[in-house]
Design an enzyme around this catalytic site. Structure first.
Site, PDB file in Angstrom:
ATOM      1  N   GLY A   1      35.429 -42.973   2.506  1.00 53.51           N
ATOM      2  CA  GLY A   1      36.365 -43.886   3.054  1.00 53.51           C
ATOM      3  C   GLY A   1      37.552 -43.212   3.831  1.00 53.51           C
TER       4      GLY A   1
ATOM      5  N   ASP B   1      24.803 -48.464   4.171  1.00 54.63           N
ATOM      6  CA  ASP B   1      25.821 -48.153   3.141  1.00 54.63           C
ATOM      7  C   ASP B   1      26.742 -46.981   3.796  1.00 54.63           C
ATOM      8  OD1 ASP B   1      25.637 -49.837   1.030  1.00 54.63           O
ATOM      9  OD2 ASP B   1      23.969 -48.617   0.079  1.00 54.63           O
ATOM     10  N   LEU B   2      27.901 -47.411   3.758  1.00 57.25           N
ATOM     11  CA  LEU B   2      28.974 -46.346   4.393  1.00 57.25           C
ATOM     12  C   LEU B   2      29.113 -45.181   3.623  1.00 57.25           C
ATOM     13  CD1 LEU B   2      30.720 -46.062   6.777  1.00 57.25           C
ATOM     14  CD2 LEU B   2      32.628 -46.868   5.561  1.00 57.25           C
ATOM     15  N   ASP B   3      28.904 -43.962   4.343  1.00 57.15           N
ATOM     16  CA  ASP B   3      29.134 -42.763   3.280  1.00 57.15           C
ATOM     17  C   ASP B   3      28.172 -42.434   2.498  1.00 57.15           C
ATOM     18  OD1 ASP B   3      31.253 -42.479   5.226  1.00 57.15           O
ATOM     19  OD2 ASP B   3      32.879 -42.883   3.598  1.00 57.15           O
ATOM     20  N   GLU B   4      26.939 -43.295   2.484  1.00 52.31           N
ATOM     21  CA  GLU B   4      26.029 -43.026   1.341  1.00 52.31           C
ATOM     22  C   GLU B   4      24.472 -42.574   2.061  1.00 52.31           C
ATOM     23  OE1 GLU B   4      26.132 -43.343  -1.794  1.00 52.31           O
ATOM     24  OE2 GLU B   4      27.947 -44.109  -1.912  1.00 52.31           O
TER      25      GLU B   4
END
Lengths: 281, 281, 281, 281
Positions: free
Chosen positions: A199, A224-227
């Site tokens: 984040g 999926d953000l940052d995944e």
């Protein structure tokens, strides 16, 4: 031996005889194996990954292999691709205000370290425009006041002219709709050692937690953000002496190095990615 | 110059004249400053941290300073301590089945790298008993079948005989009650790069996420599990070739190095900790 | 698939068809390739190096391959070897007074990290005798007052009982005569980042030069002192704050890690050495 | 507290009362110590080094301190300097054909990471001219066909307009005469981990030796080529897979990082150098 190089990427359920079949095929087609890397995710039930570099006389030979190779691919129910290295990947770059990653990529590219073509740089600010022009590349200003409009513009600019995108500290989250519509690899640099500090404002988070190392992570973008699958990571020692601002500056160094390393591996067809992870040869 | 060394640790709200007052005090008391480290957490409103090493003729001189120094401490509303380095910290060690960290600590201690006394090693298994006896140290077997009983036994063994504890891969969580009752510093080694992969089985978590670096974190234990002030961290590059088992083995190397580094800094009075962070000189 | 693993190491002038021939051979012999690493020192005129791990049903199958494989070897004028991993290399250890490397090796070995057998430890001092006995291994005291006599004794102890030697900070130079008579691999740890600071007292040399990094080098021993093929190296940051004594202590950490890494690679048949260099897969 | 910062650098024979005298002086002059670093090269007979950052109300106060401080300096027979941080060091840059170090320095400088002024860039080739102009800095082309003439030109350009020089891969050796005539600090980046691989073509030397790490060294230039006081060093792991050409590319990364780190420390008055070594705070 001959000088024209092709790359075979190959992925299937592990089973007997794969390497024998492929090396036999290449031998029959007058291709000489110059490098080979393989990986099996698990000796019993795993997935088998293979990257073979081979030399032939000319690019036509490489193109001509694809048809006959279908049979090998079907035999092992494999996903595979054959790339002539002469056909460089066209990687568009997206940037915001900060230019340290962009500057590093452009300088490496200009001295031949990154085997990519750069069809364009898009900025949602104009700060980096003159740098891009210094390298004689087109710069498009696409502000993100209206995000839907912005993504539509990016898609138009990028869809046909690029084989992938590099987010060189592009401070916007691309929507799932955009990702689906674009449909090609997008490499992002996240300014923390994922999965720590996902984040916003990771350096502030790192400072508040009092960590003794900060890092950066290059990964493929997924919904999926940052995944997304991680390509490369690195870290740097920090101490109580470093303010949140210092962490940001020190982190900038790692960001640019890690992003360049990821782009280089991607450019050289050295990455096989699946849903969650990467094999980086 | 004289050979007996004392350490002053000092912490207060930052303000003018602190160093002048302290160096004046030491000069008056015939102490020669041999090392000095200071840190201010923020130039405007921050906390000031100071560590001064000074030499005097004998330990009595150091003891005799404490009374007169009270005045300096009160002037700046400081927390402070004066330690003669001849009085080594007594650090008890807790261990479970795995001995790589314990073995590393004991070997370093035996060759003079760690300036601590080790009053005991407690194991909730007997696997490390013979190693401990090889170093002529007492080993106590305190099984954790009944956790409350076990903590009671540890408290009895440790309360008076130790100035702190080292959890050298002790696979039990000490209760808040124990922490309060013991009331001294406890150093733990967590087998991940915190705050990534808190909790159980971090190497499995790291493997599943596909990270390209694994790490270890030495921290002071607080009631918030894996949230205590971080002392030292390090990482190691890994790749798709490394299984979860490999990560564990590679991680073991970092664990022992990072724990030893933290214990050494603690032993040399080089850490000032507050609620959430550490200053490590 | 089957569980018994064999390793093929193969080295020849680079030419077409090598991988095809070998994978065909393995396929015919019911062996499944589980890992493969190859390297060519130069795409045009270079030497080709190959390491293949394969699984079969039992060790007899591996033994039985050697005869038929001769033909493949001759075809390519190759140097090659086939090792069953069940047959661990027997590595004798030589040590002097300091035990940090020995201790690290023995602990790793005892927890299964190093796939070697240790037939003996020889010391030219007795300082490490009790540590060796703690691990239930034979210790032989061979003082070096008469060097010729000492080497004769070591040769008698080691010649038949070992497949190689590890010099774990053995502070003696083995003569050319000994090297010839013993005739097997000897791994040494040199306490500097070679080729910097060859010869005696490298930490003092490093301190005097004011370097900002110190290192250690594991290499195979040849008659040219400190010039043998390098297996592994690592370094650590140091500063003006570190005395020559500190460098020695910090260096000890790197020495043990680098030596263990080299021994592990050697144990797993992952090194192909030539006169001046190593290929480490 | 006040915002204007001055830096005191101080070096003398170690003795009692130094810190007390200096902090007393600063306190009397209404200066608040905001950072302090000290080092003693040897606890008995060594040299004492001190760097103090202090805040005052305005730069005039800093200028006004120099006169009165003479007395303190004479008392301890010290070498000392007081720098207002508002007065940035003017560092001229010399470059040849390769621009990776120059590009990195200019980008860092443009985003405020390097607190220097850059009065000029001199090239003995014109390859970097347009990059320099992109940053709106003057570029002077001084070819080295006649070395004596070239040095004369550089001296004219640099003598009064710069406080020091940075050799950003300037592939010429400056003569002893030039060094004497210029008489100020010159920082060079050598593309090896000194003292390994002095002289020409270090990456080729490293490749031939088969090292497993390559490095770079930033140092002050002295008449003894590659023997000047080392400021910063770093290394990167390499393997048998890396050609001499790869080493050069990987080395370029370390060169630019290490040079930038050295320039930053120099810019922030964090280095005290003597004939053979540096203290880098």
């Amino acid at each position: 031996m001959s000088d024209v190089i092709g790359i075979l990427l190959f992925e299937c359920q592990d089973q007997k005889g794969i390497v024998a079949a492929i090396s036999h095929f290449l031998s029959l087609n007058d291709a000489n194996i110059v490098s080979a890397d393989q990986h099996c995710s698990d000796p019993k039930t795993g997935t088998f990954y293979l990257r073979i570099g081979f030399s032939v006389d000319n690019d036509q030979q490489i193109e001509a292999m694809r048809g006959p190779f279908e049979e090998v691919g079907q035999l092992f129910r494999a996903k595979w691709a054959i790339h002539p290295v002469s056909r460089k990947r066209r990687m568009g770059i997206l940037v915001s205000k900060q230019g340290h990653c962009l500057n590093d990529l452009l300088n490496r590219w200009s001295i031949g370290e990154l085997a990519i073509d750069i069809p364009f740089v898009i900025g949602n600010h104009t700060d980096q425009e003159s740098l891009v022009h210094h390298y004689d590349l087109p710069f498009y200003y696409v502000p993100t006041t209206d995000k839907t409009e912005a993504e539509k513009s990016i898609l138009e600019l990028a869809k046909d002219s690029s084989d992938g995108l590099i987010l060189a500290r592009y401070m916007q989250i691309l929507s799932g709709n955009f990702l689906k519509a674009y449909g090609k690899d997008i490499i992002n640099i996240h300014h923390s050692f994922l999965p720590s500090f996902k984040g916003a404002n990771p350096y502030k988070q790192a400072y508040d937690r009092g960590v003794k190392l900060i890092g950066a992570t290059a990964h493929y973008v997924t919904e999926d953000l940052d995944e997304g699958p991680i390509i490369a990571q690195d870290v740097q020692h920090v101490s109580h002496r470093d303010s949140a601002e210092d962490l940001k500056e020190l982190g900038g160094d790692i960001e640019k190095t890690v992003l360049a390393r990821a782009v280089k591996k991607h450019a050289e067809f050295k990455i096989i990615r699946n849903a969650k992870k990467t094999v980086v040869f």
